[in-house]
Design an enzyme around this catalytic site. Structure first.
Site, PDB file in Angstrom:
ATOM      1  N   GLY A   9       0.858  -1.190   0.000  1.00  0.00           N
ATOM      2  CA  GLY A   9       0.000   0.000   0.000  1.00  0.00           C
ATOM      3  C   GLY A   9       0.891   1.235   0.000  1.00  0.00           C
ATOM      4  O   GLY A   9       1.566   1.509   0.992  1.00  0.00           O
ATOM      5  N   VAL A  13      -0.485   6.282   4.524  1.00  0.00           N
ATOM      6  CA  VAL A  13       0.249   5.639   5.627  1.00  0.00           C
ATOM      7  C   VAL A  13       1.491   4.945   5.078  1.00  0.00           C
ATOM      8  O   VAL A  13       2.603   5.115   5.606  1.00  0.00           O
ATOM      9  CB  VAL A  13      -0.633   4.628   6.399  1.00  0.00           C
ATOM     10  CG1 VAL A  13       0.179   3.933   7.490  1.00  0.00           C
ATOM     11  CG2 VAL A  13      -1.849   5.318   7.021  1.00  0.00           C
ATOM     12  N   GLY A  14       1.319   4.164   4.006  1.00  0.00           N
ATOM     13  CA  GLY A  14       2.425   3.366   3.476  1.00  0.00           C
ATOM     14  C   GLY A  14       3.603   4.223   3.038  1.00  0.00           C
ATOM     15  O   GLY A  14       4.756   3.954   3.409  1.00  0.00           O
ATOM     16  N   HIS A 175      -9.170  -1.555  18.497  1.00  0.00           N
ATOM     17  CA  HIS A 175      -8.935  -0.225  17.920  1.00  0.00           C
ATOM     18  C   HIS A 175     -10.280   0.297  17.443  1.00  0.00           C
ATOM     19  O   HIS A 175     -10.691   0.054  16.332  1.00  0.00           O
ATOM     20  CB  HIS A 175      -7.955  -0.355  16.756  1.00  0.00           C
ATOM     21  CG  HIS A 175      -7.581   0.951  16.140  1.00  0.00           C
ATOM     22  ND1 HIS A 175      -7.145   2.018  16.885  1.00  0.00           N
ATOM     23  CD2 HIS A 175      -7.566   1.360  14.858  1.00  0.00           C
ATOM     24  CE1 HIS A 175      -6.880   3.027  16.059  1.00  0.00           C
ATOM     25  NE2 HIS A 175      -7.136   2.655  14.834  1.00  0.00           N
TER      26      HIS A 175
HETATM   27  N1  LIG Z   1      -4.386   0.828  12.651  1.00  0.00           N
HETATM   28  C1  LIG Z   1      -4.447   2.148  12.682  1.00  0.00           C
HETATM   29  O1  LIG Z   1      -4.320   2.744  13.727  1.00  0.00           O
HETATM   30  C2  LIG Z   1      -4.620   2.905  11.392  1.00  0.00           C
HETATM   31  C3  LIG Z   1      -4.272   4.266  11.304  1.00  0.00           C
HETATM   32  C4  LIG Z   1      -4.396   4.913  10.083  1.00  0.00           C
HETATM   33  C5  LIG Z   1      -4.893   4.234   8.969  1.00  0.00           C
HETATM   34  N2  LIG Z   1      -5.269   2.935   9.105  1.00  0.00           N
HETATM   35  C6  LIG Z   1      -5.766   2.168   7.962  1.00  0.00           C
HETATM   36  O2  LIG Z   1      -4.694   1.936   7.055  1.00  0.00           O
HETATM   37  C7  LIG Z   1      -5.197   1.753   5.743  1.00  0.00           C
HETATM   38  C8  LIG Z   1      -4.449   2.671   4.775  1.00  0.00           C
HETATM   39  O3  LIG Z   1      -4.732   4.024   5.040  1.00  0.00           O
HETATM   40  P1  LIG Z   1      -4.175   5.168   4.068  1.00  0.00           P
HETATM   41  O4  LIG Z   1      -4.556   6.463   4.664  1.00  0.00           O
HETATM   42  O5  LIG Z   1      -2.760   4.893   3.711  1.00  0.00           O
HETATM   43  O6  LIG Z   1      -5.080   4.893   2.765  1.00  0.00           O
HETATM   44  P2  LIG Z   1      -4.716   5.281   1.264  1.00  0.00           P
HETATM   45  O7  LIG Z   1      -5.997   5.177   0.493  1.00  0.00           O
HETATM   46  O8  LIG Z   1      -3.943   6.541   1.199  1.00  0.00           O
HETATM   47  O9  LIG Z   1      -3.747   4.093   0.800  1.00  0.00           O
HETATM   48  C9  LIG Z   1      -4.164   2.781   0.640  1.00  0.00           C
HETATM   49  C10 LIG Z   1      -3.405   2.204  -0.545  1.00  0.00           C
HETATM   50  O10 LIG Z   1      -3.732   0.814  -0.642  1.00  0.00           O
HETATM   51  C11 LIG Z   1      -3.717   0.507  -2.016  1.00  0.00           C
HETATM   52  N3  LIG Z   1      -4.405  -0.740  -2.282  1.00  0.00           N
HETATM   53  C12 LIG Z   1      -5.739  -0.984  -2.329  1.00  0.00           C
HETATM   54  N4  LIG Z   1      -5.964  -2.268  -2.637  1.00  0.00           N
HETATM   55  C13 LIG Z   1      -4.734  -2.841  -2.798  1.00  0.00           C
HETATM   56  C14 LIG Z   1      -4.301  -4.155  -3.126  1.00  0.00           C
HETATM   57  N5  LIG Z   1      -5.177  -5.130  -3.346  1.00  0.00           N
HETATM   58  N6  LIG Z   1      -2.979  -4.381  -3.203  1.00  0.00           N
HETATM   59  C15 LIG Z   1      -2.075  -3.406  -2.960  1.00  0.00           C
HETATM   60  N7  LIG Z   1      -2.431  -2.140  -2.640  1.00  0.00           N
HETATM   61  C16 LIG Z   1      -3.742  -1.874  -2.568  1.00  0.00           C
HETATM   62  C17 LIG Z   1      -4.391   1.709  -2.670  1.00  0.00           C
HETATM   63  O11 LIG Z   1      -4.132   1.766  -4.066  1.00  0.00           O
HETATM   64  C18 LIG Z   1      -3.780   2.858  -1.881  1.00  0.00           C
HETATM   65  O12 LIG Z   1      -2.618   3.373  -2.530  1.00  0.00           O
HETATM   66  C19 LIG Z   1      -6.711   2.028   5.846  1.00  0.00           C
HETATM   67  O13 LIG Z   1      -7.402   0.803   5.993  1.00  0.00           O
HETATM   68  C20 LIG Z   1      -6.822   2.844   7.126  1.00  0.00           C
HETATM   69  O14 LIG Z   1      -8.098   2.774   7.702  1.00  0.00           O
HETATM   70  C21 LIG Z   1      -5.126   2.264  10.280  1.00  0.00           C
END
Ligand SMILES: NC(=O)c1ccc[n+]([C@@H]2O[C@H](COP(=O)([O-])OP(=O)(O)OC[C@H]3O[C@@H](n4cnc5c(N)ncnc54)[C@H](O)[C@@H]3O)[C@@H](O)[C@H]2O)c1
Length: 308
Positions: A9, A13-14, A175
């Protein structure tokens, strides 16, 4: 030889995890996403910051899981973030498919890695990763508690006008809205917080902490938090790669600890080279224990829906 971290991803976040890992020179990084061009572009951009920032780590963006082979650690951030008005529950089914398919590919190429799961709903996605990978539980860790605790510590430091570094504590449970901050175990420079803040202020801080993610989603409108979440992930990776044996609240698969069996729930763990080195069982009051079990019930509902 440098370690290798794959970040699945390349979204908010990634990419920010990759940025922080490079800044700290913790590992070579592979950024992988389903979108073509995005991980390659962000990876190259991050690589080109190296001469300015002075890091030598290698960063590669890709859509090919073969490039992720033999990673020491994989961070799962792929999925869809919450939109305003959307609960973590709404994300469940969509992100289940994403986590299931990507973890299958990841573990084929990196069978010895440690998995840190970030995708929401966190506890259910961590449980999905555990089932799909069939890894031992010390190698599948959910990131939530470090972030929730950072929010809690921030609000306490603000209320007392002290350094955030003085504030120690942790947040237990799933969470979500049922997370359980524990004021009894929260200290400010060693002083119990309950002696420094009146109960109503603490209650307001606890409410704000539980709604901490939603507060940011409401501001951003088109996405969710990523600066503090990525910092939390990197603190966990730092503890693992340096075998610090740091006690941090993480989502972990409980097998009877705290009277909970067969569920991911946030509790304090010792993080070191093998991932979870130890689950720390602290004494809880009947009310705290009831709140933890209520939080676990909320996780159970989700894992039952997706059958993991
Ligand atoms: N655990 C926590 O405390 C916490 C905190 C922040 C965000 N999150 C979660 O983290 C996740 C990512 O958040 P974000 O803000 O980076 O979202 P984002 O939309 O900016 O990034 C997500 C990425 O995942 C990619 N993606 C989707 N399906 C995919 C697949 N099958 N294979 C590979 N990549 C794929 C998308 O293309 C996108 O680039 C979300 O589920 C969010 O809710 C969790």
């Amino acid at each position: 030889m440098r370690r290798k971290v794959t970040v699945v991803g390349a979204g908010n976040v990634g990419a920010t995890v990759a940025h922080r890992l490079a800044d700290k020179q913790l590992a070579d990084i592979v950024l992988i996403d389903i979108l073509e061009g995005v991980p390659q572009g962000k990876g190259l951009d991050l690589l080109q910051a190296g001469p300015i920032e002075g890091y030598d780590v290698h960063i590669q963006g890709t859509n090919d899981y073969r490039d992720t082979a033999n990673s020491d650690l994989v961070v799962m951030t792929a999925g869809f973030p919450r939109k305003p008005g959307m609960s973590r529950h709404d994300l469940l089914k969509a992100n289940y498919e994403v986590v299931k398919t990507t973890i299958e590919k990841v573990v084929t190429h990196s069978p010895e890695c440690i998995l840190i799961i970030v995708t929401n709903p966190l506890d259910a996605m961590a449980q999905t990763a555990l089932r799909v990978s069939a890894f031992s539980r010390n190698r599948v860790i959910g990131m939530a508690g470090v972030l929730d605790t950072a929010r809690y510590r921030t609000f306490i430091a603000e209320a007392l006008k002290v350094s955030v570094q003085n504030v120690q504590g942790f947040v237990l449970g799933g969470h979500g809205d049922t997370m359980v901050p524990v004021p009894r175990y929260t200290t400010v420079a060693g002083i119990p917080v309950t002696e420094l803040l009146p109960p109503q202020t603490l209650e307001a801080i606890i409410r704000r902490t539980a709604g901490g993610g939603a507060e940011i989603v409401n501001y951003l409108k088109t996405g969710s938090a990523f600066y503090a979440p990525s910092a939390a992930v990197v603190e966990m990776i730092d503890a693992i790669f340096h075998d610090r044996r740091k006690i941090l609240p993480c989502a972990v698969y409980l097998e009877g600890e705290y009277g909970i069996d067969g569920l991911f729930v946030g509790v304090p763990v010792k993080l070191g080279a093998r991932g979870i080195e130890e689950i720390i069982e602290i004494k809880l009051s009947p009310e705290e224990r009831a709140a933890l079990h209520k939080s676990a019930e909320a996780v159970k509902e989700l894992v039952q829906i997706i059958g993991v």
